[in-house]
Write an enzyme that holds these catalytic residues in place. Structure first.
Site, mmCIF file in Angstrom:
data_model
loop_
_atom_site.group_PDB
_atom_site.id
_atom_site.type_symbol
_atom_site.label_atom_id
_atom_site.label_comp_id
_atom_site.label_asym_id
_atom_site.label_seq_id
_atom_site.Cartn_x
_atom_site.Cartn_y
_atom_site.Cartn_z
ATOM 1 N N ASN A 175 43.806 51.636 44.643
ATOM 2 C CA ASN A 175 43.829 51.654 46.104
ATOM 3 C C ASN A 175 44.248 53.057 46.535
ATOM 4 O OD1 ASN A 175 44.253 51.343 48.822
ATOM 5 N ND2 ASN A 175 45.973 49.927 48.633
ATOM 6 N N LYS B 141 44.281 54.312 49.389
ATOM 7 C CA LYS B 141 44.898 54.343 50.730
ATOM 8 C C LYS B 141 44.273 55.483 51.545
ATOM 9 C CE LYS B 141 48.899 52.057 48.771
ATOM 10 N NZ LYS B 141 50.332 51.785 48.801
ATOM 11 N N HIS C 100 46.644 43.769 52.849
ATOM 12 C CA HIS C 100 47.640 44.640 52.219
ATOM 13 C C HIS C 100 48.893 44.691 53.101
ATOM 14 C CE1 HIS C 100 49.613 48.201 50.621
ATOM 15 N NE2 HIS C 100 48.911 48.014 49.531
ATOM 16 N N GLU D 96 50.623 47.052 54.034
ATOM 17 C CA GLU D 96 50.580 48.119 55.047
ATOM 18 C C GLU D 96 49.753 47.678 56.251
ATOM 19 O OE1 GLU D 96 49.351 51.121 52.268
ATOM 20 O OE2 GLU D 96 51.310 50.939 51.296
ATOM 21 N N GLU E 86 52.150 41.940 45.465
ATOM 22 C CA GLU E 86 52.750 43.263 45.664
ATOM 23 C C GLU E 86 54.073 43.109 46.410
ATOM 24 O OE1 GLU E 86 49.473 46.512 45.493
ATOM 25 O OE2 GLU E 86 49.747 45.904 47.570
ATOM 26 N N GLY F 74 55.248 52.165 46.409
ATOM 27 C CA GLY F 74 55.478 53.580 46.711
ATOM 28 C C GLY F 74 56.931 53.998 46.604
ATOM 29 N N SER G 227 54.260 50.397 42.316
ATOM 30 C CA SER G 227 54.772 51.414 41.377
ATOM 31 C C SER G 227 54.356 51.142 39.934
ATOM 32 C CB SER G 227 56.292 51.545 41.482
ATOM 33 O OG SER G 227 56.654 51.972 42.798
HETATM 34 P P1 13P Z 1 51.993 52.217 44.581
HETATM 35 O O1 13P Z 1 51.317 52.018 43.236
HETATM 36 O O2 13P Z 1 51.890 53.598 45.096
HETATM 37 O O3 13P Z 1 53.378 51.661 44.574
HETATM 38 O O4 13P Z 1 51.167 51.314 45.626
HETATM 39 C C1 13P Z 1 50.900 50.000 45.326
HETATM 40 C C2 13P Z 1 49.949 49.476 46.327
HETATM 41 O O5 13P Z 1 50.283 49.287 47.472
HETATM 42 C C3 13P Z 1 48.584 49.201 45.889
HETATM 43 O O6 13P Z 1 47.888 48.490 46.862
#
Ligand code: 13P
Length: 251
Positions: free
Chosen positions: A9, A11, A95, A97, A167, A173, A213
């Site tokens: 992903n 983003k 997601h 976010e 997640e 992150g 992560s």
């Molecule tokens: P990270 O791997 O940067 O923690 O992000 C995970 C994520 O949100 C994947 O959709």
């Protein structure tokens, strides 16, 4: 019996030029497509270029979001058919976010899931608790509500195309990964919810990715858990070597 699935992903990262460079690097590092599904999810603007770049390779294409309607006055949105036209086969939905910054509810995610399935797009449906939920002992309650709400009303046929991504929001992150035991417990719990919503066989076949992560150093142990069937990778998917190392760990 469940084929692992690793998805990157990206983003809101990578211009078209950067996206093409990253795909070329991934192709150089990894050409053995056996034993794992690998999906790249660039931003909308790079979908066409990445689609062209993965043609004829084992790499597959996904989007990060879409609208549930087929067309119309929805400024800034993209339809399922628009994604299919670019040979997208997956779409990340719900997601954290999107839920946090753009107000997506389980009801909205459910509309999107149904629209994706109706257009032959495989939804990667994200669920996961906030830190305060975990600290208050509410992890299972929150995750169950998200799974039931986001995936309500699917037929058996539709369930076979669903991927779930667990997640935990506090691990995204932050560099703070769920321990393999914490992740395994959540995945087994999600599978038990799917058993109640669908049936035993579908609960055994649905793939559940871990996200938060995940990196080469912890991927092997996470992916070694009985109910962890892959990863949804953010930061580590932006660098070819680390992404491919995770793919190889899944293989
Ligand atoms: P990270 O791997 O940067 O923690 O992000 C995970 C994520 O949100 C994947 O959709």
């Amino acid at each position: 019996m469940r084929k692992p699935i690793i998805a990157g992903n990206w983003k809101m990262n990578n211009t078209v030029a950067e996206a093409i460079a990253l795909v070329e690097d991934i192709k150089r590092e990894w050409s053995d497509g056996s034993g794992v599904d690998v999906v790249l999810c660039p931003p909308f603007t790079a979908l066409k270029s990445v689609s062209d770049a993965v043609t004829g390779t084992p790499l597959d294409l996904g989007a990060q979001n879409m609208h549930w309607e087929a067309s119309g006055a929805y400024t800034g949105e993209v339809s399922p058919a628009m994604l299919r036209e670019l040979f997208c086969h997956y779409v990340i939905l719900g997601h954290s976010e999107r839920r946090t910054y753009f107000g997506e509810t389980d009801e909205i995610v459910n509309k999107k899931v149904k629209a994706a399935l109706a257009s032959n797009l495989r939804p990667i449906v994200c669920v996961g608790e906030q830190l305060e939920d975990r600290d208050a002992g509410r992890t299972e309650a929150v995750v169950e509500e998200q799974v039931r709400g986001s995936l309500a009303g699917l037929s058996s046929r539709e369930w076979t195309d669903v991927v779930i991504a667990y997640e935990p929001v506090w691990a995204i992150g932050t560099g703070r990964t769920a321990s393999p035991e914490q992740a395994q417990d959540a995945h087994a719990f999600i599978r038990s919810v799917v058993r109640e919503m669908a049936d035993e066989s579908l609960s055994q076949s649905v793939r559940i990715q871990y996200g938060g992560s995940m990196k080469p150093a912890n991927a092997g142990e996470l992916l070694g858990q009985a109910d962890i069937d892959g990863g949804l990778i953010g930061g580590a998917s932006l660098e070819a070597r680390s992404f491919v190392d995770i793919v190889k760990a899944a293989q």
